[in-house]
Design a protein around this motif. Structure first.
Motif, PDB file in Angstrom:
ATOM      1  N   VAL A   1      39.219  42.729  46.315  1.00 34.74           N
ATOM      2  CA  VAL A   1      38.020  43.383  45.769  1.00 34.74           C
ATOM      3  C   VAL A   1      36.840  43.233  46.736  1.00 34.74           C
ATOM      4  CG1 VAL A   1      36.237  43.045  43.973  1.00 34.74           C
ATOM      5  CG2 VAL A   1      38.644  43.319  43.324  1.00 34.74           C
ATOM      6  N   VAL A   2      36.670  42.019  47.265  1.00 26.69           N
ATOM      7  CA  VAL A   2      35.567  41.747  48.185  1.00 26.69           C
ATOM      8  C   VAL A   2      35.776  42.495  49.502  1.00 26.69           C
ATOM      9  CG1 VAL A   2      34.444  39.932  49.551  1.00 26.69           C
ATOM     10  CG2 VAL A   2      35.002  39.525  47.142  1.00 26.69           C
ATOM     11  N   LYS A   3      37.014  42.418  49.995  1.00 26.39           N
ATOM     12  CA  LYS A   3      37.338  43.057  51.282  1.00 26.39           C
ATOM     13  C   LYS A   3      37.089  44.566  51.232  1.00 26.39           C
ATOM     14  CE  LYS A   3      41.352  43.863  54.206  1.00 26.39           C
ATOM     15  NZ  LYS A   3      42.812  43.821  54.100  1.00 26.39           N
ATOM     16  N   ASN A   4      37.479  45.186  50.136  1.00 30.24           N
ATOM     17  CA  ASN A   4      37.378  46.650  50.031  1.00 30.24           C
ATOM     18  C   ASN A   4      36.145  47.123  49.256  1.00 30.24           C
ATOM     19  OD1 ASN A   4      39.870  47.422  51.424  1.00 30.24           O
ATOM     20  ND2 ASN A   4      40.861  46.273  49.792  1.00 30.24           N
ATOM     21  N   GLU A   5      35.244  46.175  48.952  1.00 25.01           N
ATOM     22  CA  GLU A   5      33.995  46.509  48.250  1.00 25.01           C
ATOM     23  C   GLU A   5      34.250  47.312  46.970  1.00 25.01           C
ATOM     24  OE1 GLU A   5      31.162  48.220  50.924  1.00 25.01           O
ATOM     25  OE2 GLU A   5      31.276  46.547  52.330  1.00 25.01           O
ATOM     26  N   VAL A   6      35.208  46.828  46.192  1.00 25.22           N
ATOM     27  CA  VAL A   6      35.562  47.494  44.927  1.00 25.22           C
ATOM     28  C   VAL A   6      34.486  47.192  43.887  1.00 25.22           C
ATOM     29  CG1 VAL A   6      37.296  47.612  43.078  1.00 25.22           C
ATOM     30  CG2 VAL A   6      38.019  47.250  45.464  1.00 25.22           C
ATOM     31  N   PRO A   7      33.969  48.197  43.189  1.00 33.46           N
ATOM     32  CA  PRO A   7      32.964  47.916  42.158  1.00 33.46           C
ATOM     33  C   PRO A   7      33.554  47.169  40.970  1.00 33.46           C
ATOM     34  CG  PRO A   7      33.454  50.255  42.205  1.00 33.46           C
ATOM     35  CD  PRO A   7      34.216  49.633  43.332  1.00 33.46           C
ATOM     36  N   PHE A   8      32.665  46.615  40.156  1.00 40.10           N
ATOM     37  CA  PHE A   8      33.084  45.701  39.097  1.00 40.10           C
ATOM     38  C   PHE A   8      34.038  46.345  38.079  1.00 40.10           C
ATOM     39  CE2 PHE A   8      32.268  43.509  34.995  1.00 40.10           C
ATOM     40  CZ  PHE A   8      32.884  42.317  35.331  1.00 40.10           C
ATOM     41  N   GLY A   9      33.727  47.548  37.604  1.00 39.81           N
ATOM     42  CA  GLY A   9      34.582  48.197  36.588  1.00 39.81           C
ATOM     43  C   GLY A   9      36.032  48.323  37.032  1.00 39.81           C
ATOM     44  N   PRO A  10      36.292  48.975  38.170  1.00 38.50           N
ATOM     45  CA  PRO A  10      37.667  49.063  38.680  1.00 38.50           C
ATOM     46  C   PRO A  10      38.286  47.697  38.980  1.00 38.50           C
ATOM     47  CG  PRO A  10      36.275  50.687  39.757  1.00 38.50           C
ATOM     48  CD  PRO A  10      35.363  49.829  38.923  1.00 38.50           C
ATOM     49  N   ALA A  11      37.471  46.729  39.410  1.00 37.52           N
ATOM     50  CA  ALA A  11      37.998  45.380  39.674  1.00 37.52           C
ATOM     51  C   ALA A  11      38.549  44.762  38.392  1.00 37.52           C
ATOM     52  CB  ALA A  11      36.906  44.492  40.268  1.00 37.52           C
ATOM     53  N   VAL A  12      37.827  44.977  37.287  1.00 43.98           N
ATOM     54  CA  VAL A  12      38.301  44.473  35.985  1.00 43.98           C
ATOM     55  C   VAL A  12      39.622  45.139  35.609  1.00 43.98           C
ATOM     56  CG1 VAL A  12      37.812  44.507  33.494  1.00 43.98           C
ATOM     57  CG2 VAL A  12      36.049  43.763  35.107  1.00 43.98           C
ATOM     58  N   GLN A  13      39.717  46.436  35.857  1.00 42.90           N
ATOM     59  CA  GLN A  13      40.960  47.139  35.531  1.00 42.90           C
ATOM     60  C   GLN A  13      42.134  46.632  36.367  1.00 42.90           C
ATOM     61  OE1 GLN A  13      40.429  51.415  35.392  1.00 42.90           O
ATOM     62  NE2 GLN A  13      38.638  51.231  34.079  1.00 42.90           N
ATOM     63  N   ARG A  14      41.836  46.100  37.537  1.00 42.24           N
ATOM     64  CA  ARG A  14      42.892  45.497  38.373  1.00 42.24           C
ATOM     65  C   ARG A  14      43.272  44.105  37.888  1.00 42.24           C
ATOM     66  NH1 ARG A  14      41.715  46.647  44.755  1.00 42.24           N
ATOM     67  NH2 ARG A  14      41.257  48.870  44.598  1.00 42.24           N
ATOM     68  N   GLY A  15      42.511  43.566  36.927  1.00 42.02           N
ATOM     69  CA  GLY A  15      42.818  42.236  36.408  1.00 42.02           C
ATOM     70  C   GLY A  15      42.128  41.109  37.153  1.00 42.02           C
ATOM     71  N   VAL A  16      40.951  41.396  37.760  1.00 38.22           N
ATOM     72  CA  VAL A  16      40.267  40.356  38.533  1.00 38.22           C
ATOM     73  C   VAL A  16      39.835  39.195  37.643  1.00 38.22           C
ATOM     74  CG1 VAL A  16      37.902  41.306  38.395  1.00 38.22           C
ATOM     75  CG2 VAL A  16      38.597  39.992  40.412  1.00 38.22           C
ATOM     76  N   MET A  17      39.512  39.483  36.365  1.00 37.91           N
ATOM     77  CA  MET A  17      39.213  38.394  35.426  1.00 37.91           C
ATOM     78  C   MET A  17      40.504  38.041  34.695  1.00 37.91           C
ATOM     79  SD  MET A  17      36.065  37.821  36.001  1.00 37.91           S
ATOM     80  CE  MET A  17      34.505  38.546  36.497  1.00 37.91           C
ATOM     81  N   CYS A  18      40.918  36.802  34.815  1.00 38.93           N
ATOM     82  CA  CYS A  18      42.265  36.453  34.344  1.00 38.93           C
ATOM     83  C   CYS A  18      42.228  35.356  33.278  1.00 38.93           C
ATOM     84  CB  CYS A  18      43.113  36.010  35.523  1.00 38.93           C
ATOM     85  SG  CYS A  18      42.451  34.567  36.377  1.00 38.93           S
ATOM     86  N   GLU A  19      43.390  35.152  32.682  1.00 43.10           N
ATOM     87  CA  GLU A  19      43.510  34.170  31.604  1.00 43.10           C
ATOM     88  C   GLU A  19      43.479  32.744  32.146  1.00 43.10           C
ATOM     89  OE1 GLU A  19      46.923  32.750  28.383  1.00 43.10           O
ATOM     90  OE2 GLU A  19      47.047  34.768  29.232  1.00 43.10           O
ATOM     91  N   PRO A  20      42.614  31.888  31.587  1.00 43.10           N
ATOM     92  CA  PRO A  20      42.656  30.485  32.010  1.00 43.10           C
ATOM     93  C   PRO A  20      43.954  29.834  31.543  1.00 43.10           C
ATOM     94  CG  PRO A  20      40.971  30.832  30.314  1.00 43.10           C
ATOM     95  CD  PRO A  20      41.607  32.160  30.597  1.00 43.10           C
TER      96      PRO A  20
END
Length: 300
Positions: free
Chosen positions: A228-247
């Motif tokens: 996400v950081v490398k490709n400057e992906v915005p937050f919405g699409p990053a969430v759809q990729r699963g960037v926020m994950c289950e603890p």
């Protein structure tokens, strides 16, 4: 056995059920959210986007009481860096949410700054860095908001650093805290957003402890985040990729964060928020149950 985190009050929020908007066909109905958050073992909730849960205090009180739930905070979105011209529209939105928040017996208003790029289209709305004048508008505006909200509604504002907003990185968060009055403005530290933006949560708690007024518990997947950081992906699409994950599968590790928060010696809400808009309706509950069990194993 983990240390007892007796100053930490754990809850969850509509966000963990894939809810980002007051009304959206991809979201679960509010009744189901309330049923499931209670079933998962949480006793505290946030209001989420204003209008998702019933806005009539009597009806909402009845609904949460029936499920042994209590409300910890409401949430508002602001663009105070744009100067005095936006105050009236901001206050109209804030007072609506603050009214319901107070009626539900909550004491906090989570304040999220506006995005600088569209979280769906990635289109740049404005520059990612503020000018000196805009920083002044932002900090003075937040102090005024803190003062007015306390005066009129008896609530404390807690400002939420957030990806793709002007309060995001360690540098921006520290600049914001150093430029605002601790009597008027506290922080809602979202562990996931701060890690997403490269910050060290434990260090922030240990350095600015008296400014931490509220916690959102969240983790990021380091591999997805790197892309996400490398490709400057915005937050919405990053969430759809699963960037926020289950603890506890991501970072930051929550045990040291919770221990650092416990050491502050004040009562703090720690509200679980796992961004996953949109998500299948059957996905949130099992995750919520496992997350609650994990937090219990940490002593919370």
């Amino acid at each position: 056995m983990a240390n007892a985190l007796d100053r930490i009050r754990v809850g969850s929020a509509p966000d963990s059920w894939g809810v980002w908007f007051p009304d959206d066909p991809q979201q679960v109905p509010w009744e189901r959210f309330l049923d499931e958050v209670s079933e998962a073992g949480y006793s505290w909730i946030e209001l989420g986007p204003y209008g998702y849960l019933p806005t009539d205090p009597a009806k909402l009180t009845d609904e949460v009481n029936r499920r042994d739930l209590k409300v910890s905070a409401g949430t508002v979105f602001t663009a105070l860096h744009r100067g005095p011209d936006v105050w009236d529209a901001t206050w109209e939105h804030v007072s609506q949410v603050a009214e319901l928040t107070r009626a539900m017996g909550a004491k906090h208003l989570v304040v999220i700054p506006s995005f600088w790029r569209d979280d769906k289209t990635a289109e740049l709305i404005e520059p990612s860095e503020l000018t000196v004048r805009q920083w002044s508008y932002l900090t003075k505006g937040m102090e005024r908001l803190g003062h007015e909200v306390k005066e009129r509604f008896g609530l404390d504002i807690v400002v939420h650093p957030h990806a793709d907003t002007h309060i995001d990185t360690e540098e921006h968060v520290e600049r914001f805290l150093d430029s605002t009055d601790s009597g008027l403005v506290s922080l809602c530290l979202d562990t996931g957003h701060y890690a997403y933006c490269g910050g060290d949560n434990v260090k922030l708690i240990e350095t600015y402890g008296e400014r931490i007024g509220y916690l959102h518990l969240k983790q990021v997947d380091p591999e997805i985040l790197a892309d996400v950081v490398k490709n400057e992906v915005p937050f919405g699409p990053a969430v759809q990729r699963g960037v926020m994950c289950e603890p506890p599968t991501g970072v930051p590790a929550l045990e040291p964060v919770l221990d650092a928060a416990q050491r502050l010696g004040v009562d703090l809400f720690a509200i679980v928020e796992q961004d996953m808009y949109p998500c299948p309706p059957d996905k949130p509950l099992p995750i919520a149950v496992r997350t609650r069990q994990f937090l219990r194993s940490c002593g919370a």
